[in-house]
Scaffold this motif. Sequence first.
Motif, PDB file in Angstrom:
ATOM      1  N   LEU A 174       5.127  -2.959  -8.784  1.00  0.00           N
ATOM      2  CA  LEU A 174       4.700  -2.276 -10.000  1.00  0.00           C
ATOM      3  C   LEU A 174       3.364  -2.792 -10.539  1.00  0.00           C
ATOM      4  O   LEU A 174       2.779  -2.169 -11.431  1.00  0.00           O
ATOM      5  CB  LEU A 174       5.783  -2.383 -11.074  1.00  0.00           C
ATOM      6  N   SER A 175       2.865  -3.882  -9.992  1.00  0.00           N
ATOM      7  CA  SER A 175       1.577  -4.410 -10.438  1.00  0.00           C
ATOM      8  C   SER A 175       0.394  -3.643  -9.840  1.00  0.00           C
ATOM      9  O   SER A 175      -0.755  -3.934 -10.151  1.00  0.00           O
ATOM     10  CB  SER A 175       1.463  -5.908 -10.135  1.00  0.00           C
ATOM     11  N   TYR A 176       0.683  -2.638  -9.002  1.00  0.00           N
ATOM     12  CA  TYR A 176      -0.351  -1.779  -8.413  1.00  0.00           C
ATOM     13  C   TYR A 176      -0.082  -0.324  -8.794  1.00  0.00           C
ATOM     14  O   TYR A 176       0.134   0.529  -7.932  1.00  0.00           O
ATOM     15  CB  TYR A 176      -0.375  -1.937  -6.888  1.00  0.00           C
ATOM     16  N   PRO A 177      -0.098   0.000 -10.100  1.00  0.00           N
ATOM     17  CA  PRO A 177       0.288   1.347 -10.531  1.00  0.00           C
ATOM     18  C   PRO A 177      -0.758   2.429 -10.255  1.00  0.00           C
ATOM     19  O   PRO A 177      -0.420   3.608 -10.181  1.00  0.00           O
ATOM     20  CB  PRO A 177       0.506   1.194 -12.035  1.00  0.00           C
ATOM     21  N   THR A 178      -2.005   2.025 -10.110  1.00  0.00           N
ATOM     22  CA  THR A 178      -3.060   3.017  -9.908  1.00  0.00           C
ATOM     23  C   THR A 178      -3.895   2.641  -8.689  1.00  0.00           C
ATOM     24  O   THR A 178      -3.915   1.486  -8.260  1.00  0.00           O
ATOM     25  CB  THR A 178      -3.988   3.108 -11.140  1.00  0.00           C
ATOM     26  N   ASP A 179      -4.608   3.628  -8.187  1.00  0.00           N
ATOM     27  CA  ASP A 179      -5.443   3.386  -7.011  1.00  0.00           C
ATOM     28  C   ASP A 179      -6.654   2.513  -7.309  1.00  0.00           C
ATOM     29  O   ASP A 179      -7.291   2.007  -6.384  1.00  0.00           O
ATOM     30  CB  ASP A 179      -5.899   4.717  -6.413  1.00  0.00           C
ATOM     31  N   ASP A 180      -6.997   2.340  -8.591  1.00  0.00           N
ATOM     32  CA  ASP A 180      -8.154   1.509  -8.915  1.00  0.00           C
ATOM     33  C   ASP A 180      -7.813   0.015  -8.921  1.00  0.00           C
ATOM     34  O   ASP A 180      -8.686  -0.817  -9.146  1.00  0.00           O
ATOM     35  CB  ASP A 180      -8.805   1.935 -10.235  1.00  0.00           C
ATOM     36  N   ILE A 181      -6.557  -0.329  -8.664  1.00  0.00           N
ATOM     37  CA  ILE A 181      -6.155  -1.726  -8.491  1.00  0.00           C
ATOM     38  C   ILE A 181      -5.827  -1.892  -7.007  1.00  0.00           C
ATOM     39  O   ILE A 181      -4.739  -1.527  -6.558  1.00  0.00           O
ATOM     40  CB  ILE A 181      -4.929  -2.094  -9.355  1.00  0.00           C
ATOM     41  N   PRO A 182      -6.787  -2.389  -6.226  1.00  0.00           N
ATOM     42  CA  PRO A 182      -6.567  -2.454  -4.779  1.00  0.00           C
ATOM     43  C   PRO A 182      -5.566  -3.542  -4.371  1.00  0.00           C
ATOM     44  O   PRO A 182      -5.519  -4.614  -4.965  1.00  0.00           O
ATOM     45  CB  PRO A 182      -7.958  -2.766  -4.223  1.00  0.00           C
TER      46      PRO A 182
ATOM     47  N   VAL B  90       0.837  -1.200   0.000  1.00  0.00           N
ATOM     48  CA  VAL B  90       0.000   0.000   0.000  1.00  0.00           C
ATOM     49  C   VAL B  90       0.875   1.255   0.000  1.00  0.00           C
ATOM     50  O   VAL B  90       0.590   2.227  -0.689  1.00  0.00           O
ATOM     51  CB  VAL B  90      -0.984  -0.009   1.187  1.00  0.00           C
ATOM     52  N   MET B  91       1.977   1.228   0.766  1.00  0.00           N
ATOM     53  CA  MET B  91       2.894   2.374   0.806  1.00  0.00           C
ATOM     54  C   MET B  91       3.467   2.710  -0.557  1.00  0.00           C
ATOM     55  O   MET B  91       3.769   3.855  -0.840  1.00  0.00           O
ATOM     56  CB  MET B  91       4.082   2.086   1.743  1.00  0.00           C
ATOM     57  N   HIS B  92       3.645   1.695  -1.396  1.00  0.00           N
ATOM     58  CA  HIS B  92       4.314   1.881  -2.676  1.00  0.00           C
ATOM     59  C   HIS B  92       3.374   1.827  -3.878  1.00  0.00           C
ATOM     60  O   HIS B  92       3.820   1.942  -5.015  1.00  0.00           O
ATOM     61  CB  HIS B  92       5.415   0.833  -2.839  1.00  0.00           C
ATOM     62  N   ALA B  93       2.085   1.668  -3.639  1.00  0.00           N
ATOM     63  CA  ALA B  93       1.115   1.538  -4.729  1.00  0.00           C
ATOM     64  C   ALA B  93       0.654   2.905  -5.232  1.00  0.00           C
ATOM     65  O   ALA B  93       0.812   3.922  -4.560  1.00  0.00           O
ATOM     66  CB  ALA B  93      -0.087   0.733  -4.250  1.00  0.00           C
ATOM     67  N   GLY B  94       0.069   2.883  -6.426  1.00  0.00           N
ATOM     68  CA  GLY B  94      -0.566   4.072  -6.968  1.00  0.00           C
ATOM     69  C   GLY B  94       0.365   5.130  -7.509  1.00  0.00           C
ATOM     70  O   GLY B  94      -0.006   6.295  -7.610  1.00  0.00           O
TER      71      GLY B  94
END
Length: 158
Positions: free
Chosen positions: A125-133, A75-79
Amino acid sequence: MRPTLYEFAGGKPAFLALARAHHERCLADPELNHPFSHPDQHPQHVERLAAYWAEVMGGPPEYSGKCGDHSAMLVMHAGNGDMSDLGRRFVECFVAAADDARLPQDPEFRAALRDYMEWAVAEVLSYPTDDIPVPSRLPMPRWSWHGPEAGSSVESLL
């Protein structure tokens, strides 16, 4: 019986040296500098990074006991958007930092470290945007000489 990667590296002091060397390399990199010199970075970032890597490599559950589970780190590194070049640079800094930290030169050990970091960067890197929880309550990954440990959260993510 073969020691864990954590033990083979030299334990907590080795992972602290690795995290310090990695942080310095990232600060020196013109592209990685920004995320590593951010003013709101946790004051114990390097120590927490060392504890995380140590736990993943077979060390004590210091990170998960004080800082949270694997989901918390993700979560710290996502988005942050597409950061594929930063990921490649991050891995290269990690590999070079192993030399700086004087970790064992054993080729199998070094390959295990690189394989882990390539997997870890790809996962972040598989969580580049906030719409991928990020899934909640992911246990800490565990990495061994031959990749993810049996029963580890890593296996389900490969």
